[in-house]
Design a protein around this motif. Structure first.
Motif, mmCIF file in Angstrom:
data_model
loop_
_atom_site.group_PDB
_atom_site.id
_atom_site.type_symbol
_atom_site.label_atom_id
_atom_site.label_comp_id
_atom_site.label_asym_id
_atom_site.label_seq_id
_atom_site.Cartn_x
_atom_site.Cartn_y
_atom_site.Cartn_z
ATOM 1 N N PHE A 1 44.065 44.812 44.875
ATOM 2 C CA PHE A 1 43.313 43.957 45.960
ATOM 3 C C PHE A 1 43.263 45.053 47.192
ATOM 4 O O PHE A 1 42.212 44.842 48.057
ATOM 5 C CB PHE A 1 44.329 42.712 46.389
ATOM 6 C CG PHE A 1 44.300 41.840 45.433
ATOM 7 C CD1 PHE A 1 43.293 41.562 44.625
ATOM 8 C CD2 PHE A 1 45.320 40.960 45.153
ATOM 9 C CE1 PHE A 1 43.164 40.744 43.570
ATOM 10 C CE2 PHE A 1 45.530 39.902 44.229
ATOM 11 C CZ PHE A 1 44.214 39.779 43.366
ATOM 12 N N LYS A 2 44.234 45.861 47.486
ATOM 13 C CA LYS A 2 44.188 46.614 48.650
ATOM 14 C C LYS A 2 43.066 47.635 48.342
ATOM 15 O O LYS A 2 42.386 48.074 49.434
ATOM 16 C CB LYS A 2 45.844 47.519 48.546
ATOM 17 C CG LYS A 2 45.588 48.453 49.879
ATOM 18 C CD LYS A 2 47.115 49.038 49.709
ATOM 19 C CE LYS A 2 47.439 49.967 50.872
ATOM 20 N NZ LYS A 2 48.651 50.590 51.174
ATOM 21 N N THR A 3 42.960 48.395 47.378
ATOM 22 C CA THR A 3 41.787 49.257 47.216
ATOM 23 C C THR A 3 40.415 48.564 47.418
ATOM 24 O O THR A 3 39.579 48.981 47.921
ATOM 25 C CB THR A 3 41.603 49.841 45.731
ATOM 26 O OG1 THR A 3 43.198 50.557 45.379
ATOM 27 C CG2 THR A 3 40.826 50.789 45.481
ATOM 28 N N ALA A 4 40.419 47.362 46.873
ATOM 29 C CA ALA A 4 39.104 46.662 46.967
ATOM 30 C C ALA A 4 38.771 46.200 48.560
ATOM 31 O O ALA A 4 37.723 46.450 48.817
ATOM 32 C CB ALA A 4 39.047 45.417 46.120
ATOM 33 N N ALA A 5 39.815 45.829 49.289
ATOM 34 C CA ALA A 5 39.646 45.396 50.556
ATOM 35 C C ALA A 5 39.085 46.911 51.207
ATOM 36 O O ALA A 5 38.128 46.478 52.122
ATOM 37 C CB ALA A 5 41.206 45.173 50.969
ATOM 38 N N VAL A 6 39.636 47.915 50.902
ATOM 39 C CA VAL A 6 39.056 49.253 51.748
ATOM 40 C C VAL A 6 37.612 49.328 51.329
ATOM 41 O O VAL A 6 36.643 49.391 52.138
ATOM 42 C CB VAL A 6 39.751 50.373 51.568
ATOM 43 C CG1 VAL A 6 39.280 51.531 51.773
ATOM 44 C CG2 VAL A 6 41.479 50.120 51.959
ATOM 45 N N LEU A 7 37.312 49.256 50.114
ATOM 46 C CA LEU A 7 35.908 49.240 49.595
ATOM 47 C C LEU A 7 34.943 48.379 50.269
ATOM 48 O O LEU A 7 33.899 48.488 50.772
ATOM 49 C CB LEU A 7 35.725 49.460 48.161
ATOM 50 C CG LEU A 7 36.547 50.472 47.392
ATOM 51 C CD1 LEU A 7 36.453 50.397 46.052
ATOM 52 C CD2 LEU A 7 35.779 52.070 47.851
ATOM 53 N N VAL B 1 46.440 43.940 62.950
ATOM 54 C CA VAL B 1 47.196 45.263 62.713
ATOM 55 C C VAL B 1 47.611 45.261 61.114
ATOM 56 O O VAL B 1 47.702 46.386 60.582
ATOM 57 C CB VAL B 1 48.414 45.280 63.745
ATOM 58 C CG1 VAL B 1 49.281 46.307 63.266
ATOM 59 C CG2 VAL B 1 47.786 45.519 65.161
ATOM 60 N N ASP B 2 48.288 44.126 60.871
ATOM 61 C CA ASP B 2 48.861 44.110 59.522
ATOM 62 C C ASP B 2 48.119 43.843 58.249
ATOM 63 O O ASP B 2 48.238 44.256 57.135
ATOM 64 C CB ASP B 2 49.744 42.978 59.394
ATOM 65 C CG ASP B 2 51.148 42.965 60.501
ATOM 66 O OD1 ASP B 2 51.319 44.043 60.791
ATOM 67 O OD2 ASP B 2 51.519 42.037 60.753
ATOM 68 N N HIS B 3 46.916 43.445 58.614
ATOM 69 C CA HIS B 3 45.794 43.016 57.578
ATOM 70 C C HIS B 3 44.547 43.474 58.089
ATOM 71 O O HIS B 3 43.414 42.726 57.671
ATOM 72 C CB HIS B 3 45.737 41.545 57.212
ATOM 73 C CG HIS B 3 47.192 41.139 56.825
ATOM 74 N ND1 HIS B 3 47.852 41.266 55.584
ATOM 75 C CD2 HIS B 3 48.074 40.570 57.489
ATOM 76 C CE1 HIS B 3 49.059 40.782 55.482
ATOM 77 N NE2 HIS B 3 49.129 40.263 56.885
ATOM 78 N N THR B 4 44.172 44.793 58.647
ATOM 79 C CA THR B 4 42.964 45.370 58.906
ATOM 80 C C THR B 4 41.720 45.121 58.048
ATOM 81 O O THR B 4 40.783 44.502 58.084
ATOM 82 C CB THR B 4 42.986 46.643 59.429
ATOM 83 O OG1 THR B 4 44.192 46.818 60.234
ATOM 84 C CG2 THR B 4 41.822 46.829 60.059
ATOM 85 N N ASN B 5 41.865 45.385 56.749
ATOM 86 C CA ASN B 5 40.936 45.467 55.768
ATOM 87 C C ASN B 5 40.722 44.138 55.201
ATOM 88 O O ASN B 5 39.440 43.623 55.363
ATOM 89 C CB ASN B 5 41.312 46.444 54.573
ATOM 90 C CG ASN B 5 41.159 47.665 55.203
ATOM 91 O OD1 ASN B 5 40.584 48.308 56.073
ATOM 92 N ND2 ASN B 5 42.339 48.572 54.562
ATOM 93 N N ALA B 6 41.508 43.591 54.913
ATOM 94 C CA ALA B 6 41.433 41.946 54.443
ATOM 95 C C ALA B 6 40.917 41.139 55.531
ATOM 96 O O ALA B 6 39.816 40.404 55.168
ATOM 97 C CB ALA B 6 42.859 41.317 54.106
#
Length: 188
Positions: free
Chosen positions: A9-15, A92-97
């Motif tokens: 999920f973290k990787t996908a959020a960045v992409l 701040v905590d969930h920038t990409n999401a």
């Protein structure tokens, strides 16, 4: 949620943030994690599950934050300040999401889409009621509430674009100054 799911999920959020949900494939996610695409399916059902998880996690954070603010006995002005702080903290905590929520929520489907829309409508209605309470108590000027809400949310929904470029001190300044900037124009 497993550790591997969190990584996916973290990787996908960045992409998704960088390229948009539609432009990212499961192969892209796997390549970014240096694993085979087929192995992703041992942990998730597909790209839509990733999108749904990212969007709903952030949407629920906004909803629970709003719930806490509404229960508070503070003035409408203080509640509005707390909601601005909530937006900053989530950015701040969930920038990409948060970026994914703002730009790709329309790709949700079925029950996930319905859940998100319901959460969003409830949040906006609650925020509107706080502004209306502020008008009724003369904390805020008698102005069109929809216009007030639109202006506040337009700024707050874009904070995720600014946050990654700033230092901790600048974020602290934002937390102190943004409520003043946004609420001064509507305050009595």
């Amino acid at each position: 949620m497993t550790h591997r799911q969190k990584q996916i999920f973290k990787t996908a959020a960045v992409l998704f943030k960088e390229r948009g949900y539609s432009a990212v494939t499961m192969r892209d996610v796997a390549a970014a994690m240096n694993i085979k695409a087929a192995s992703l399916y041992n942990h998730i059902s597909g790209k839509h599950e990733i999108l749904a998880s990212l969007v709903l996690e952030v949407a629920h954070k906004f909803s629970s934050g709003m719930h806490a603010v509404r229960l508070d006995g503070d003035s409408a002005f203080a509640k509005a300040e707390k909601l601005i702080d909530l937006h900053i903290q989530i950015a701040v905590d969930h920038t990409n999401a948060l970026a994914v929520l703002n730009t790709d929520w329309m790709h949700l489907e079925g029950k996930t889409y319905e859940e998100y829309i319901a959460l969003r409508k409830k949040y906006e209605q609650d925020f509107k009621e706080i502004l209306e309470q502020g008008i009724a108590s003369s904390e805020f000027k008698k102005m069109n509430v929809d216009t007030m809400l639109f202006n506040l949310l337009s700024t707050l929904r874009s904070i995720y674009l600014w946050i990654p470029k700033k230092s901790t001190t600048q974020v602290a300044d934002l937390k102190n100054e943004l409520p003043v900037i946004l609420l001064t124009g509507i305050s009595n």
